[in-house]
Design a protein around this motif. Structure first.
Motif, short mmCIF file in Angstrom:
data_model
loop_
_atom_site.label_atom_id
_atom_site.label_comp_id
_atom_site.label_asym_id
_atom_site.label_seq_id
_atom_site.Cartn_x
_atom_site.Cartn_y
_atom_site.Cartn_z
N VAL A 124 -1.51 3.55 16.64
CA VAL A 124 -0.61 3.30 15.51
C VAL A 124 -1.34 3.54 14.19
O VAL A 124 -0.80 4.16 13.26
CB VAL A 124 -0.05 1.86 15.57
N ALA A 125 -2.61 3.09 14.11
CA ALA A 125 -3.37 3.22 12.86
C ALA A 125 -3.62 4.67 12.49
O ALA A 125 -3.60 5.03 11.30
CB ALA A 125 -4.70 2.47 12.98
N ILE A 126 -3.85 5.53 13.48
CA ILE A 126 -4.21 6.92 13.21
C ILE A 126 -2.98 7.83 13.19
O ILE A 126 -2.85 8.72 12.34
CB ILE A 126 -5.23 7.42 14.24
N CYS A 127 -2.05 7.61 14.12
CA CYS A 127 -0.90 8.50 14.25
C CYS A 127 0.27 8.09 13.35
O CYS A 127 1.06 8.94 12.94
CB CYS A 127 -0.43 8.56 15.71
N LYS A 128 0.39 6.80 13.06
CA LYS A 128 1.47 6.30 12.21
C LYS A 128 0.92 5.32 11.18
O LYS A 128 1.32 4.13 11.16
CB LYS A 128 2.54 5.63 13.07
N PRO A 129 0.02 5.78 10.32
CA PRO A 129 -0.66 4.85 9.40
C PRO A 129 0.27 4.12 8.44
O PRO A 129 0.02 2.97 8.11
CB PRO A 129 -1.63 5.77 8.63
N LEU A 130 1.36 4.77 8.02
CA LEU A 130 2.28 4.13 7.08
C LEU A 130 3.08 3.01 7.73
O LEU A 130 3.59 2.12 7.04
CB LEU A 130 3.23 5.17 6.47
N THR A 134 3.77 -2.78 9.78
CA THR A 134 5.01 -3.31 10.35
C THR A 134 5.00 -3.27 11.88
O THR A 134 5.48 -4.21 12.53
CB THR A 134 6.22 -2.53 9.82
N MET A 135 4.47 -2.20 12.45
CA MET A 135 4.46 -2.07 13.91
C MET A 135 3.47 -3.04 14.56
O MET A 135 3.74 -3.57 15.64
CB MET A 135 4.13 -0.63 14.32
N MET A 136 2.33 -3.25 13.92
CA MET A 136 1.32 -4.18 14.46
C MET A 136 1.33 -5.46 13.63
O MET A 136 0.36 -5.81 12.96
CB MET A 136 -0.06 -3.53 14.44
N SER A 137 2.44 -6.16 13.68
CA SER A 137 2.58 -7.40 12.93
C SER A 137 1.73 -8.51 13.56
O SER A 137 1.29 -8.40 14.71
CB SER A 137 4.05 -7.84 12.91
N GLN A 138 1.52 -9.57 12.81
CA GLN A 138 0.74 -10.70 13.32
C GLN A 138 1.41 -11.32 14.54
O GLN A 138 0.74 -11.70 15.50
CB GLN A 138 0.57 -11.76 12.23
N LYS A 139 2.73 -11.37 14.52
CA LYS A 139 3.47 -11.92 15.65
C LYS A 139 3.24 -11.11 16.92
O LYS A 139 2.99 -11.67 18.00
CB LYS A 139 4.97 -11.96 15.33
N LEU A 140 3.27 -9.77 16.79
CA LEU A 140 3.05 -8.90 17.95
C LEU A 140 1.62 -9.05 18.47
O LEU A 140 1.39 -9.09 19.68
CB LEU A 140 3.32 -7.44 17.59
N CYS A 141 0.66 -9.16 17.56
CA CYS A 141 -0.74 -9.34 17.96
C CYS A 141 -0.93 -10.63 18.76
O CYS A 141 -1.63 -10.64 19.79
CB CYS A 141 -1.66 -9.36 16.74
N ILE A 142 -0.29 -11.70 18.29
CA ILE A 142 -0.37 -12.98 19.00
C ILE A 142 0.28 -12.87 20.37
O ILE A 142 -0.25 -13.37 21.38
CB ILE A 142 0.29 -14.10 18.16
N GLN A 143 1.43 -12.19 20.44
CA GLN A 143 2.12 -12.02 21.72
C GLN A 143 1.29 -11.19 22.70
O GLN A 143 1.21 -11.53 23.89
CB GLN A 143 3.48 -11.35 21.49
N MET A 144 0.66 -10.13 22.22
CA MET A 144 -0.16 -9.28 23.08
C MET A 144 -1.40 -10.03 23.58
O MET A 144 -1.78 -9.92 24.75
CB MET A 144 -0.56 -8.00 22.34
#
Length: 321
Positions: A124-130, A134-144
């Motif tokens: 996500v950081a390299i292919c979709k930096p903008l 939003t894609m790697m939100s804190q909520k998603l990180c906690i869930q993962m």
């Protein structure tokens, strides 16, 4: 003890590293040094990430949890191994055996999912930096992260549960330096086919699922990097992912060799070096692989050391005054 024991066995003897008793002291010092460096490196990295607000990003959240699991993995194996170097009986009970495997499998399974999460984050950081924020939100990180720990607990519980169907009435000697289930199966007087099948199904599923995420993520990353016109941009992107890819390759390669290859249950002491690698060496290397290749970690570490030095200098100055 080479003859079969007709009574049921509830205690085992770990005979790994007993072939060369003259090397006992040297091996003890080597593995003690590895353990101490592993704990300082990994727990130091965890402390660094927790205390520095600028490192509270998805990549470092996953990295901190990976370092925590690496220290957990090393602690599940090394203390008992160090004790056995100077133990007369080198005994381990069946329940200690189950506990040791449970905690090791927990750490290794969680590592698999954390490495996959890190690969997706890099994609996500390299292919979709903008869209990264939003894609790697804190909520998603906690869930993962929670998902990695949940899978890490469920996976070993399955294998430990199936161990209760086995009875052990053969040799008490486990030709290993820790209580892995595969050499334990060979001591069973009940056919361990179902247990071996569970290893193949569940360990294989975990590895295939997480490796697939890693491979797909890196294929997209490489495709994006090769499309970059700037050589500086290519170099920076490759450098960002190189340490992660090195760690992933070593880790997954050793686990595939141990647990998913054909006839993985029929092993001898030639597999002990591989086990040393994924239980002791990889947890030792990971904090250095990520730290030495990461400018943010290096710069933050320098700032902390500078603060410590300045504080010490100020204290000494006040004492003299």
């Amino acid at each position: 003890m080479t003859e079969d024991n007709l009574s049921l066995t509830t205690e085992f003897i770990l005979i790994g590293f007993t072939n060369h008793p003259e090397l006992t002291t040297l091996l003890f010092l080597v593995f003690l040094t590895i353990y101490l460096i592993t704990m300082v490196g990994n727990l130091g990295l965890v402390a660094l990430i927790v205390t520095e607000h600028r490192l509270h990003t998805p990549m470092y959240i996953f990295l901190g949890n990976l370092a925590l699991m690496d220290s957990f993995c090393s602690s599940a194996i090394t203390p008992k191994m160090l004790q056995n170097f100077f133990s007369k009986d080198r005994m381990i009970s069946l329940y200690e055996c189950m506990a040791q495997f449970y905690f090791l499998c927990l750490a290794e399974t969680a590592d698999c999912f954390l490495l996959a999460a890190m690969a997706y984050d890099r994609y996500v950081a390299i292919c979709k930096p903008l869209q990264h924020h939003t894609m790697m939100s804190q909520k998603l990180c906690i869930q993962m992260t929670a998902g990695a720990y949940t899978a890490g607990n469920i996976h070993p519980a399955i294998h430990v549960g199936f161990l209760f169907r086995l009875t052990f009435c053969r040799s008490r000697q486990i030709n290993h330096f820790f209580c892995d289930v595969l050499p334990l199966y060979r001591l069973s007087c009940v056919d361990p086919f179902i247990n071996q099948l569970m290893i193949l199904i569940f360990a294989g599923s975990v590895l295939v699922f997480t490796i697939t995420i890693v491979i797909i993520s890196y294929l997209f990353i490489l495709f994006t990097i090769f499309k970059m016109k700037s050589k500086e941009g290519k170099g920076k992107a490759l450098s960002t992912c190189a340490s992660h890819f090195l760690s992933v390759s070593i880790f997954y390669g050793s686990l595939l060799f141990m647990y998913v290859r054909p006839n993985s249950g029929n092993k001898d002491d030639k597999d002990i070096p591989v086990a040393i690698f994924y239980t002791l060496v990889i947890p030792l290397l990971n904090p250095f692989i990520y730290s030495l290749r990461n400018k943010e970690v290096i710069n933050t570490t320098k700032k902390i050391w500078r603060r410590i030095y300045d504080t010490r200098k100020q204290i000494l100055s006040n004492m003299h005054n």
